[in-house]
Enzyme design. Sequence first.
Site, short mmCIF file in Angstrom:
data_model
loop_
_atom_site.label_atom_id
_atom_site.label_comp_id
_atom_site.label_asym_id
_atom_site.label_seq_id
_atom_site.Cartn_x
_atom_site.Cartn_y
_atom_site.Cartn_z
N PHE A 177 56.27 32.64 14.90
CA PHE A 177 56.02 31.24 14.57
C PHE A 177 56.07 30.94 13.08
CE2 PHE A 177 51.81 33.28 15.01
CZ PHE A 177 51.22 32.96 13.80
N LYS B 157 46.26 18.93 7.93
CA LYS B 157 47.69 19.22 8.04
C LYS B 157 48.53 17.95 8.21
CE LYS B 157 46.85 23.86 9.94
NZ LYS B 157 47.25 24.85 10.99
N ASN C 159 47.96 21.61 14.69
CA ASN C 159 46.56 21.57 15.14
C ASN C 159 45.61 20.92 14.12
OD1 ASN C 159 46.62 23.64 13.31
ND2 ASN C 159 45.69 25.17 14.64
N TYR D 35 50.87 31.37 3.61
CA TYR D 35 50.86 32.00 4.94
C TYR D 35 51.51 33.39 4.93
CZ TYR D 35 49.10 27.79 7.28
OH TYR D 35 48.32 26.75 7.71
N ARG E 88 34.60 26.26 10.93
CA ARG E 88 35.35 26.73 12.09
C ARG E 88 34.77 26.14 13.38
NH1 ARG E 88 39.10 30.36 10.89
NH2 ARG E 88 39.25 31.30 12.94
N HIS F 123 43.29 23.32 8.95
CA HIS F 123 43.16 24.75 8.68
C HIS F 123 41.79 24.97 8.06
CE1 HIS F 123 43.80 28.77 6.99
NE2 HIS F 123 43.20 28.29 5.91
N GLU G 219 42.11 31.49 -0.97
CA GLU G 219 42.78 30.23 -0.64
C GLU G 219 42.37 29.12 -1.61
OE1 GLU G 219 43.16 31.34 4.12
OE2 GLU G 219 41.86 29.69 3.52
N ARG H 90 39.96 19.65 16.60
CA ARG H 90 41.23 19.96 17.27
C ARG H 90 41.28 19.41 18.69
NH1 ARG H 90 41.22 25.84 14.46
NH2 ARG H 90 42.75 25.43 12.78
N THR I 89 41.84 27.55 17.52
CA THR I 89 43.17 27.35 16.94
C THR I 89 44.07 26.57 17.89
OG1 THR I 89 42.96 29.41 15.72
CG2 THR I 89 45.18 28.54 15.98
P1 CMP Z 1 46.16 28.17 10.62
O1 CMP Z 1 44.67 28.36 10.64
O2 CMP Z 1 46.66 27.18 9.65
O3 CMP Z 1 46.85 29.58 10.30
C1 CMP Z 1 48.03 30.02 10.93
C2 CMP Z 1 48.61 28.97 11.80
O4 CMP Z 1 49.71 29.34 12.59
C3 CMP Z 1 47.57 28.50 12.77
O5 CMP Z 1 46.63 27.71 12.08
C4 CMP Z 1 48.43 27.76 13.81
O6 CMP Z 1 48.43 26.37 13.62
C5 CMP Z 1 49.83 28.29 13.53
N1 CMP Z 1 50.53 28.70 14.73
C6 CMP Z 1 51.69 28.19 15.12
N2 CMP Z 1 52.09 28.79 16.26
C7 CMP Z 1 51.14 29.67 16.60
C8 CMP Z 1 50.97 30.59 17.67
N3 CMP Z 1 51.88 30.69 18.64
N4 CMP Z 1 49.87 31.36 17.67
C9 CMP Z 1 48.95 31.26 16.68
N5 CMP Z 1 49.07 30.40 15.65
C10 CMP Z 1 50.15 29.62 15.60
#
Ligand code: CMP
Length: 142
Positions: A58, A10, A113, A50, A86, A116, A127, A103, A92
């Site tokens: 968010f 990212k 973070n 997304y 993962r 992805h 994807e 992370r 996450t």
């Molecule tokens: P990702 O795996 O890219 O897919 C969805 C993304 O939403 C997740 O990683 C997080 O980085 C992002 N995100 C931002 N804010 C939040 C939140 N409050 N809760 C969960 N995911 C969030």
Amino acid sequence: AIQRTFSIIKPDAVAKNLIGAIYSRFESAGLTILASKMIHMSQEQAEGFYAEHKGKPFFDGLVAFMTSGPVMVQVLEGENAVLANREIMGSTNPADAARGTIRADYATEVSENAVHGSDATESAAREIAYFFTDDEVCPRTR
Ligand code: CMP
């Protein structure tokens, strides 16, 4: 089983010059990079990627962040690649991520973070196809 998964480094991690460090973690974990490119996502591209999060609180911030700078997108292949990726990414929310994960080591905010990774083989296929044509994915021949 050998699987493929989709990965994004990212904008936060690209900005911190962590591309090589994160690629090293993929390769050290037995994940092989079959496709890779740098892109700067458009608003439409990020919203489409997304789409499942549309309507969440968010969502707008997520799209703004993911379009804030270039990212690296890649296809990773290996034994149980979806779960393996993962595991090395960590939770996450970096605050919950296990020690030694990407992370935990390279991010502090759930909203920024570092990486992805697909959550299942079905989302991985979708994807991968969202960002790569078939001819951009190069299986190993040796
Ligand atoms: P990702 O795996 O890219 O897919 C969805 C993304 O939403 C997740 O990683 C997080 O980085 C992002 N995100 C931002 N804010 C939040 C939140 N409050 N809760 C969960 N995911 C969030």
